[in-house]
Each structure stands twice: as C-alpha cells, then as structure tokens.
Write a protein that holds these residues in place. Structure first.
Motif, PDB file in Angstrom:
ATOM      1  N   ASN A  62       0.687  -1.243  -0.217  1.00 37.87           N
ATOM      2  CA  ASN A  62       0.031   0.226   0.249  1.00 37.87           C
ATOM      3  C   ASN A  62       1.193   1.232   0.075  1.00 37.87           C
ATOM      4  O   ASN A  62       2.352   1.251   0.007  1.00 37.87           O
ATOM      5  N   GLU A  63       0.176   2.195  -0.590  1.00 37.54           N
ATOM      6  CA  GLU A  63       0.910   3.166  -0.117  1.00 37.54           C
ATOM      7  C   GLU A  63       1.970   3.830   0.529  1.00 37.54           C
ATOM      8  O   GLU A  63       2.796   4.581   0.941  1.00 37.54           O
ATOM      9  N   ASP A  64       0.931   3.643   1.739  1.00 33.91           N
ATOM     10  CA  ASP A  64       1.867   3.637   3.013  1.00 33.91           C
ATOM     11  C   ASP A  64       3.279   2.927   3.191  1.00 33.91           C
ATOM     12  O   ASP A  64       4.283   3.746   3.681  1.00 33.91           O
ATOM     13  N   SER A  69       9.363   2.259   3.654  1.00 34.58           N
ATOM     14  CA  SER A  69       9.882   1.167   2.889  1.00 34.58           C
ATOM     15  C   SER A  69      10.639   1.653   2.760  1.00 34.58           C
ATOM     16  O   SER A  69      12.034   0.735   1.776  1.00 34.58           O
ATOM     17  N   GLY A  70      10.389   2.646   1.657  1.00 35.21           N
ATOM     18  CA  GLY A  70      11.761   2.820   0.512  1.00 35.21           C
ATOM     19  C   GLY A  70      11.411   2.214  -1.054  1.00 35.21           C
ATOM     20  O   GLY A  70      12.253   2.580  -2.055  1.00 35.21           O
ATOM     21  N   GLY A  74       5.795   6.267  -2.532  1.00 32.91           N
ATOM     22  CA  GLY A  74       4.196   6.492  -1.597  1.00 32.91           C
ATOM     23  C   GLY A  74       3.703   6.089  -2.952  1.00 32.91           C
ATOM     24  O   GLY A  74       1.843   5.888  -3.063  1.00 32.91           O
ATOM     25  N   VAL A  75       3.624   4.823  -4.172  1.00 34.03           N
ATOM     26  CA  VAL A  75       2.484   4.516  -5.053  1.00 34.03           C
ATOM     27  C   VAL A  75       2.394   2.787  -4.852  1.00 34.03           C
ATOM     28  O   VAL A  75       3.513   1.843  -4.676  1.00 34.03           O
ATOM     29  N   SER A  97       3.337  -4.588 -11.107  1.00 31.55           N
ATOM     30  CA  SER A  97       3.879  -3.071 -12.191  1.00 31.55           C
ATOM     31  C   SER A  97       3.062  -1.878 -11.456  1.00 31.55           C
ATOM     32  O   SER A  97       2.325  -2.141 -11.523  1.00 31.55           O
ATOM     33  N   PHE A  98       3.634  -1.080 -12.840  1.00 35.65           N
ATOM     34  CA  PHE A  98       3.178   0.333 -12.384  1.00 35.65           C
ATOM     35  C   PHE A  98       2.560   0.646 -13.180  1.00 35.65           C
ATOM     36  O   PHE A  98       2.073   2.175 -13.507  1.00 35.65           O
ATOM     37  N   ASN A  99       2.035   0.138 -14.368  1.00 34.19           N
ATOM     38  CA  ASN A  99       1.816   0.462 -15.637  1.00 34.19           C
ATOM     39  C   ASN A  99       2.009   1.732 -16.248  1.00 34.19           C
ATOM     40  O   ASN A  99       1.849   2.203 -17.397  1.00 34.19           O
ATOM     41  N   LYS A 100       3.658   1.333 -16.445  1.00 32.89           N
ATOM     42  CA  LYS A 100       4.235   2.298 -17.023  1.00 32.89           C
ATOM     43  C   LYS A 100       5.700   1.304 -17.912  1.00 32.89           C
ATOM     44  O   LYS A 100       5.785   0.578 -17.585  1.00 32.89           O
ATOM     45  N   ASN A 101       6.004   1.594 -18.824  1.00 33.89           N
ATOM     46  CA  ASN A 101       7.249   1.448 -19.289  1.00 33.89           C
ATOM     47  C   ASN A 101       8.517   1.699 -19.137  1.00 33.89           C
ATOM     48  O   ASN A 101       8.207   2.996 -18.608  1.00 33.89           O
TER      49      ASN A 101
END
Length: 172
Positions: A62-64, A69-70, A74-75, A97-101
């Motif tokens: 999660n974001e927190d 944790s580094g 925050g994503v 995945s962060f949905n980007k190339n």
C-alpha cells in the motif's frame, strides 16, 4: 611458549574456517526476486503459460508501506508471486507493475546494460517449453536451442520486458 603459540595459531585458523563450515546468517537458501514489468497480465501469461511457472500467491504494497519502507515514493502496487513449483523451497519470482514502460531501452544482448540481466532455469525437458513459447510467438535468441553437451541443450529468450531467460536441460 611454542605450545602456546601453536594453540593461538590453531584457534585463529579454526576461527577463520568456521564460516565455511555451514555457518550462515540467512534463514533461507533461496533469494526472492522482484521484477517490475510494464504489463502484469502479459508477463504472468509469459511466465505461467510459456515458461511453465505456477502462481502461488499475491500481496499488496500500500501507499503508506511503500513510502515508509523506501520501496516506492508512496505508490501502491500489487505483487504476483510465481514459482517453478508450489513448494516452500522454491524461489519467489515476484512480478509487480506500475503500468508504464521502463525508462531504459530493451537490451539486445546481456552486455547492453548493467544489473541483473538474466536468470537460469534448469528443466527436465525443453521441448514442451519450446513448443509453448513458439505458439506464443516468442523470439529465440542466437541459434537456440543449441547443444551444451550430450545431455543438455541451451535455449535463450527474453520476457516481454526484455529480461533474458536461459533454459537448460535435455530436449526430451
């Protein structure tokens, strides 16, 4: 005096040798690997339906926790855990995945970039994997499969994000 010196030298040698006799600070013999991919569904399909891994679990960062944790700034992200077999002794191959190339170009050869460039998977039979990967239209690199010795062949491919996968084993 000489006996005392010999004892000190012997204790020093034993002390230096102890770490090589199985002393370890690790709680597991495996290393879990986290792989950031552009498209989680495409990558899970490649590793499960092409390579033959099994999905064994998932969890959310999660974001927190990502921020504290580094791991991220925050994503949040979901992590899918794959293994070569569903057992506690098998290495975790964690896809997220962060949905980007990626921001770097897809490598053509392992020397094109630094960092983790390839994984090696030892298999019982290459032909079923070769057949599945061909059906998925995965490109085989070099002249693979290529013989290593009388019992093993080598296959080299890339996953959808350009990570190199070497597969080693008998054809049948």
């Amino acid at each position: 005096m000489l006996a005392r010196k010999c004892v000190k030298i012997t204790l020093f040698i034993i002390g230096c040798a102890l770490p090589s006799f199985g002393q370890s600070n690790f709680t597991s013999k495996t290393i879990g690997v986290g792989v950031v991919v552009a498209d989680i569904d495409r990558s899970v399909d490649f590793y499960v339906n092409g390579i033959g891994m099994v999905k064994t679990g998932s969890f959310t960062i999660n974001e927190d926790f990502g921020k504290r944790s580094g791991l991220t700034n925050g994503v949040a992200t979901n992590v899918t855990i794959l293994k070569l077999e569903n057992s506690p002794e098998a290495t975790d191959w964690k896809l997220m995945s962060f949905n980007k190339n990626g921001s770097h170009p897809k490598p053509t050869y392992i020397q094109d970039d630094t960092g983790m460039q390839y994984i090696t998977i030892q298999v019982k039979a290459l032909q079923p994997i070769i057949d599945r990967l061909k059906q998925m239209k995965v490109n085989f690199l070099g002249s693979t499969p290529t013989p290593l010795n009388a019992k093993a062949h080598f296959v080299f491919v890339q996953d959808p994000d350009g990570n190199f996968i070497e597969l080693i084993g008998p054809l049948q």
